[in-house]
Structures are given as C-alpha cells and as structure tokens.
Motif scaffolding. Structure first.
Motif, PDB file in Angstrom:
ATOM      1  N   VAL A  26       0.832  -1.210   0.000  1.00  0.00           N
ATOM      2  CA  VAL A  26       0.000   0.000   0.000  1.00  0.00           C
ATOM      3  C   VAL A  26       0.864   1.257   0.000  1.00  0.00           C
ATOM      4  N   LEU A  27       1.969   1.244   0.723  1.00  0.00           N
ATOM      5  CA  LEU A  27       2.869   2.405   0.709  1.00  0.00           C
ATOM      6  C   LEU A  27       3.360   2.696  -0.704  1.00  0.00           C
ATOM      7  N   GLY A  28       3.758   1.644  -1.416  1.00  0.00           N
ATOM      8  CA  GLY A  28       4.196   1.837  -2.796  1.00  0.00           C
ATOM      9  C   GLY A  28       3.083   2.348  -3.687  1.00  0.00           C
ATOM     10  N   ALA A  29       1.873   1.805  -3.504  1.00  0.00           N
ATOM     11  CA  ALA A  29       0.740   2.242  -4.310  1.00  0.00           C
ATOM     12  C   ALA A  29       0.382   3.697  -4.020  1.00  0.00           C
ATOM     13  N   VAL A  30       0.411   4.089  -2.742  1.00  0.00           N
ATOM     14  CA  VAL A  30       0.131   5.478  -2.363  1.00  0.00           C
ATOM     15  C   VAL A  30       1.107   6.417  -3.060  1.00  0.00           C
ATOM     16  N   MET A  31       2.379   6.064  -3.045  1.00  0.00           N
ATOM     17  CA  MET A  31       3.397   6.895  -3.662  1.00  0.00           C
ATOM     18  C   MET A  31       3.133   7.094  -5.153  1.00  0.00           C
ATOM     19  N   ALA A  32       2.859   5.997  -5.858  1.00  0.00           N
ATOM     20  CA  ALA A  32       2.673   6.080  -7.300  1.00  0.00           C
ATOM     21  C   ALA A  32       1.393   6.808  -7.682  1.00  0.00           C
ATOM     22  N   ILE A  33       0.291   6.510  -6.996  1.00  0.00           N
ATOM     23  CA  ILE A  33      -1.002   7.093  -7.375  1.00  0.00           C
ATOM     24  C   ILE A  33      -1.077   8.562  -6.978  1.00  0.00           C
ATOM     25  N   LEU A  34      -0.581   8.903  -5.788  1.00  0.00           N
ATOM     26  CA  LEU A  34      -0.553  10.306  -5.387  1.00  0.00           C
ATOM     27  C   LEU A  34       0.275  11.123  -6.354  1.00  0.00           C
ATOM     28  N   ASP A  35       1.402  10.572  -6.804  1.00  0.00           N
ATOM     29  CA  ASP A  35       2.278  11.308  -7.708  1.00  0.00           C
ATOM     30  C   ASP A  35       1.553  11.716  -8.986  1.00  0.00           C
ATOM     31  N   THR A  84       9.222 -11.851  -7.200  1.00  0.00           N
ATOM     32  CA  THR A  84       8.400 -10.644  -7.025  1.00  0.00           C
ATOM     33  C   THR A  84       9.023  -9.658  -6.040  1.00  0.00           C
ATOM     34  N   LYS A  85       9.688 -10.163  -4.997  1.00  0.00           N
ATOM     35  CA  LYS A  85      10.290  -9.247  -4.023  1.00  0.00           C
ATOM     36  C   LYS A  85      11.381  -8.414  -4.682  1.00  0.00           C
ATOM     37  N   ARG A  86      12.285  -9.068  -5.424  1.00  0.00           N
ATOM     38  CA  ARG A  86      13.355  -8.339  -6.093  1.00  0.00           C
ATOM     39  C   ARG A  86      12.793  -7.303  -7.065  1.00  0.00           C
ATOM     40  N   LEU A  87      11.781  -7.727  -7.832  1.00  0.00           N
ATOM     41  CA  LEU A  87      11.213  -6.812  -8.835  1.00  0.00           C
ATOM     42  C   LEU A  87      10.500  -5.639  -8.163  1.00  0.00           C
ATOM     43  N   TYR A  88       9.812  -5.907  -7.062  1.00  0.00           N
ATOM     44  CA  TYR A  88       9.106  -4.835  -6.363  1.00  0.00           C
ATOM     45  C   TYR A  88      10.092  -3.811  -5.805  1.00  0.00           C
ATOM     46  N   LEU A  89      11.179  -4.289  -5.196  1.00  0.00           N
ATOM     47  CA  LEU A  89      12.193  -3.371  -4.665  1.00  0.00           C
ATOM     48  C   LEU A  89      12.866  -2.588  -5.794  1.00  0.00           C
ATOM     49  N   LEU A  90      13.096  -3.230  -6.928  1.00  0.00           N
ATOM     50  CA  LEU A  90      13.668  -2.539  -8.077  1.00  0.00           C
ATOM     51  C   LEU A  90      12.735  -1.436  -8.565  1.00  0.00           C
ATOM     52  N   SER A  91      11.434  -1.726  -8.621  1.00  0.00           N
ATOM     53  CA  SER A  91      10.482  -0.726  -9.104  1.00  0.00           C
ATOM     54  C   SER A  91      10.419   0.476  -8.164  1.00  0.00           C
ATOM     55  N   ILE A  92      10.455   0.228  -6.845  1.00  0.00           N
ATOM     56  CA  ILE A  92      10.481   1.342  -5.891  1.00  0.00           C
ATOM     57  C   ILE A  92      11.757   2.152  -6.057  1.00  0.00           C
ATOM     58  N   GLY A  93      12.887   1.446  -6.243  1.00  0.00           N
ATOM     59  CA  GLY A  93      14.155   2.148  -6.433  1.00  0.00           C
ATOM     60  C   GLY A  93      14.145   3.034  -7.665  1.00  0.00           C
ATOM     61  N   LEU A  94      13.628   2.527  -8.769  1.00  0.00           N
ATOM     62  CA  LEU A  94      13.538   3.332  -9.993  1.00  0.00           C
ATOM     63  C   LEU A  94      12.630   4.540  -9.795  1.00  0.00           C
ATOM     64  N   PHE A  95      11.499   4.321  -9.123  1.00  0.00           N
ATOM     65  CA  PHE A  95      10.564   5.424  -8.884  1.00  0.00           C
ATOM     66  C   PHE A  95      11.206   6.492  -7.994  1.00  0.00           C
ATOM     67  N   LEU A  96      11.921   6.059  -6.971  1.00  0.00           N
ATOM     68  CA  LEU A  96      12.618   6.998  -6.095  1.00  0.00           C
ATOM     69  C   LEU A  96      13.666   7.798  -6.862  1.00  0.00           C
ATOM     70  N   LEU A 125       5.104  -1.327 -10.229  1.00  0.00           N
ATOM     71  CA  LEU A 125       4.698  -1.315  -8.826  1.00  0.00           C
ATOM     72  C   LEU A 125       3.381  -2.041  -8.580  1.00  0.00           C
ATOM     73  N   MET A 126       2.343  -1.668  -9.325  1.00  0.00           N
ATOM     74  CA  MET A 126       1.026  -2.221  -9.051  1.00  0.00           C
ATOM     75  C   MET A 126       0.911  -3.701  -9.391  1.00  0.00           C
ATOM     76  N   PRO A 127       1.324  -4.159 -10.597  1.00  0.00           N
ATOM     77  CA  PRO A 127       1.190  -5.596 -10.863  1.00  0.00           C
ATOM     78  C   PRO A 127       2.064  -6.457  -9.957  1.00  0.00           C
ATOM     79  N   ALA A 128       3.288  -6.011  -9.662  1.00  0.00           N
ATOM     80  CA  ALA A 128       4.151  -6.783  -8.768  1.00  0.00           C
ATOM     81  C   ALA A 128       3.572  -6.801  -7.354  1.00  0.00           C
ATOM     82  N   GLY A 129       3.098  -5.637  -6.891  1.00  0.00           N
ATOM     83  CA  GLY A 129       2.505  -5.572  -5.555  1.00  0.00           C
ATOM     84  C   GLY A 129       1.253  -6.408  -5.443  1.00  0.00           C
TER      85      GLY A 129
END
Length: 504
Positions: A26-35, A84-96, A125-129
């Motif tokens: 949810v934290l990742g989703a909040v970040m992406a959707i709010l942006d 999925t964990k590696r990909l999710y962390l990668l997606s957050i890193g790219l977004f950051l 972010l969303m499909p991996a999450g």
C-alpha cells in the motif's frame, strides 16, 4: 508457517504476516497514485516556470504514461524470472530515483526524461505488488487484501489535488516530486525487511517479439487517446495515426499469442469464465470511473470557480464513503462471492451519479456532497471485488501473469475513459458556445472569467457537465450486465498448493 496454516484451514482472518505485506504494498501504491494526481494539479505552475505551452507541458504526464504502458507487459514474466520481491524493490528504487531527479530538473526536457524513469518504476509497482499480496493471502482472502490495496486507488484522485495545490502554492513545484522520497524510502526499507523472499524459478523463454508488439502498441494507443481531447476529434493525424498503429500492433500480438507457446501475456487466462467476465466488468467500470474523476474536479474549478485545493476538499466525501464500505466489501466478497457485493455497489454508484446529471451553475453543495458520498459507498464495494474475482479461481503459478493483465486492462480502460469524458465534455461546451470542439473548454474558461458573461456562461457550462454525466452514468449502467455473471459463491481452494515463503 502460521500464515500457511491459517490459509489451509480456510481462515478469512488477515493475520500479522499478511498485514505486514499489505502495508508495504500500500505504501508503494500510495506513492505512485498520489504522484500522478499531484502532478496534474501542478501543470499550470510548470507551464509558467518553464515558459512553454500547455501542449508541450503535457509531455510531463504523457511521458510518464507511455513509460508505464511500455513496462507493464513485461512485469509478469519478470516476476517469475527474478522473483516478485526483487522486482518490487527494483520498481520502488527506480521510482525513487526518478522522483529525486525530477525534483532537481533544470529544464523541461530533463523533467520529461526523469518522469520517464519514474514511469518505468511505477509501471511495475502495481502488478508486482498485487502479485505479492494475492500470493500471501491465498484465494479465500483475496477480496480482503484487494480491498486494502484499493484504498490508495480511490483516495489518490481525492487527496492528490489537495496535496498538490498546497505544495505548489505554499512551497515549490519541486516538492511534488520530493514528497515521494520519504514515502519511497520507508517502503523500500520495509519491503527489504518484511516481504517474504521468493526464489526465482525457471521461467518461460522471454517473448521478445511479443514485447516489440504489445509494449509499443499500448504506448501508441494511450498516446493517441490522450491527444483526442486536444484535437477535438479523431480526424487529426496526431490522433488516428498512433491510435490505429497501436491497435494494429495489439491485434497482431493477440493473433500471434494464440499461436506461440509462451506469449508475453497469457491469453489462455481468458478461457477461465470468471476471469473473462471480471475483465469485461472491470473495463466498463474503469472507463466510467475515470471519466467521472476527470469531470468532477473540472466542474468545481471551471463552473464554480473554486481553487484546486478546495476542489480536492469537495471530493473528500467520496473517499470517506469508499473507506467505510471497502473493508466490508472485501470481507463479503470472500464470504459470499463478489457478484453479491458488486451488484449492490453498482446500484449505489448509479444512485449517487444520478445527482450529477442535473448539474447547474448553482446546484446546492449539500446535494452534491451527498451524491459523492453515495458514489463512494458504491465504489468501495465495487472496484476491488471485481479485481479480486479475476484472481480468485487462478492457480498460484498464474498470478503474476494475471496481475499484469489486470493492470494492462486498467491502464488502457483508464485512457479510454479519460479521452471519452474529455471529448464529450469538449464537444458539449463547443456546442453551447459555438466554437470548434478542440476550443470548447478554452471558450468556456474565457467567458466564465468575464464578469459580463459569467452568469449565462455558467448556466450553459453546467448543462454541458450534466449531459457528460448522463454518458458516464450510461457506461456505469452497462457494468450491470457482466456483473450479473460474476461468482456468487466463495472462491474454491487453489488448484495447486501455495509454497511456503522463505523468511528474509
């Protein structure tokens, strides 16, 4: 192990392990959707800052959407191949990384380039999450965890304008990007610590040919649709050429996918009746929902003359209604079947939206707020149960590809919904003020800002908004047809056992 035992016993309780996973996602989703919603509010400020035209500044949004559309199709394969964990962390890193660089942008081209980096991360972010959450919960609890994931999806369009208006007016446009940094950093650290480790497994051979067809096809289709309101119709080369090209590539992918062993998106998923019905329902719902989300704030800004901040606050009752029913809707979808939850939710949406078919220049705010609240109640019981229905009957092996497909459908339907509502509204405004469709909103703005013509223009514009809502209401009503076919019983256990997560 407790999570697996509870799942095996058929418990519908969301235990601590699942809630921890949900919090990270949810934290990742909040970040992406709010942006996304915050940036939309800041476009005017960015236009002035970089001394450019509105057509050019739109690439700050368009570049992000195109990157999103390009990367989503490969997410399912990447989840299987890398975990999925590696990909999710990668997606957050790219977004950051994209957020930090966008905040430091020194020119418009650099800002657009850094938004593309954001989109590459945001698209995964969303499909991996969603894959992580559905694996953690199991089929019997998908409705409940999807309800948790749905909170940022419904609140983002409401909270985004409030936050964006404040940051642009009181701080700086750069902070609409910097605000992602602390949220993303916390999400990354929690994900590193709390998400269950899943080992990469032998994946099917990567479908390069499919990627070269589907990713550009989606990008071209979304780009063409995004140009439709500005062009005022499909006659513009900038609209029909990319749209037709995108559709041709997508159709080519579909034809090829039926003949290849391991396509990028597994179209065999649509052989499952529940998945197929859920995707049709979701498509119609998102088209109507995105249209309403686009029209509502524009009405408050254009006809009622409210600020971006106040327009966002006026939309808050919808979010409150959704927050009340979403947890209940998720629990009921798991216990009695999504079909018995979605249909009443759609009825509530239709009842609330009907208020806006009688919009005018001076429609009472209490009536509008009540309509928004009822719509929110319905949305909380509708959107995520539909998505949950699509995943409930699938095996664990299919979840990553299915989550990718759900997100492709959402993005494409969202682009169609935004373009549809925009062109209908522009056409109605143009008819009221006797100008070409592409100039409808500009003409309305000019007349509304003139004290001598404000009153008559407001009445005409209000009527145009009312008829736009008639169209979105009709689309929402169409959802009732496939929704009648959604499952009306709890999900059956998965066809294959779910593996036990390895503690990270």
């Amino acid at each position: 192990m407790a999570d697996i035992d509870a799942r095996a016993a058929g418990s519908d309780r969301l235990d601590a392990a699942v809630l921890k996973v949900a919090a990270v996602v949810v934290l990742g989703a909040v970040m992406a959707i709010l942006d996304s919603t915050v940036v939309n509010v800041a476009l005017q400020a960015l236009t002035l800052r970089f001394q450019t035209s509105f057509d050019t500044i739109q690439w700050v949004v368009t570049g992000y959407l195109l990157a999103l559309a390009t990367v989503i199709p490969v997410t399912g394969w990447a989840c299987d191949r890398f975990g999925t964990k590696r990909l999710y962390l990668l997606s957050i890193g790219l977004f950051l990384l994209g957020s930090m660089l966008a905040g430091m942008a020194w020119s418009l081209p650099s800002l657009i380039a850094f938004r593309v980096v954001q989109g590459l991360g945001g698209g995964m972010l969303m499909p991996a999450g969603m894959t992580i959450m559905t694996k953690a919960a199991g089929p019997r609890r998908i409705g409940r965890v999807m309800a948790v994931l749905g909170v940022p999806m419904l609140l983002g369009p409401i909270c985004g304008p409030i936050l964006g208006g404040y940051l642009v007016d009181a701080v700086s446009w750069r902070w609409i990007f910097y605000i992602n940094v602390p949220i993303g950093a916390v999400a990354f650290l929690l994900g590193l610590r709390l998400l269950p480790r899943d080992e990469p497994r032998p994946a099917d051979r990567f479908d390069f040919a499919g990627m070269l067809m589907l990713s550009p096809g989606l990008a071209l289709l979304i780009f063409g649709l995004s140009k439709l309101p500005q062009a005022g119709g499909v006659g513009s080369v900038g609209v029909w050429l990319p749209t037709v090209g995108g559709l041709a590539l997508i159709i080519g992918f579909v034809v090829r996918a039926g003949r290849t062993a391991n396509p990028l998106v597994d179209l065999k998923l649509f052989r499952d009746k529940t998945f197929r019905v859920a995707m049709i329902t979701l498509s119609l719902f998102v088209v109507a929902f995105m249209g309403a989300m686009l029209v509502l704030p524009t009405y408050f800004l254009l006809v009622r003359g409210e600020t971006a901040l106040k327009a966002g606050l006026l939309l808050a009752p919808q979010g409150i209604g959704a927050m009340l029913t979403m947890p209940i809707g998720g629990r009921l979808a798991d216990r009695i079947g999504p079909g018995k939850v979605v249909l009443p939710g759609l009825v509530l949406i239709l009842a609330g939206a009907s208020v806006f078919t009688r919009l005018g220049a001076h429609t009472a705010y209490p009536l509008l707020l009540a309509g928004l609240f009822v719509m929110g109640l319905g949305m909380g019981a509708t959107m995520m149960p539909i998505s949950a229905a699509a995943l409930q009957t699938l095996t664990e092996r299919s979840l990553a590809r299915a989550s990718t497909t759900v997100n492709i459908v959402q993005q494409t339907a969202g682009a169609v919904g935004s373009a549809f509502a925009s062109i209908v509204l522009a056409g109605l405004l143009a008819g009221k003020f006797g100008v070409p469709t592409s100039q409808g909103q500009l003409a309305a703005s000019a007349l509304l800002m003139n004290p001598a013509t404000h009153e008559s223009a407001a009445e005409a514009a209000g009527d145009a908004f009312a008829w736009t809502f008639v169209w979105t209401l009709a689309l929402a009503a169409l959802c009732l047809v496939p929704a009648f076919l959604l499952p009306r019983k709890p999900a059956a256990p998965a066809a294959e056992p779910l593996p036990e997560p390895v503690a990270s």
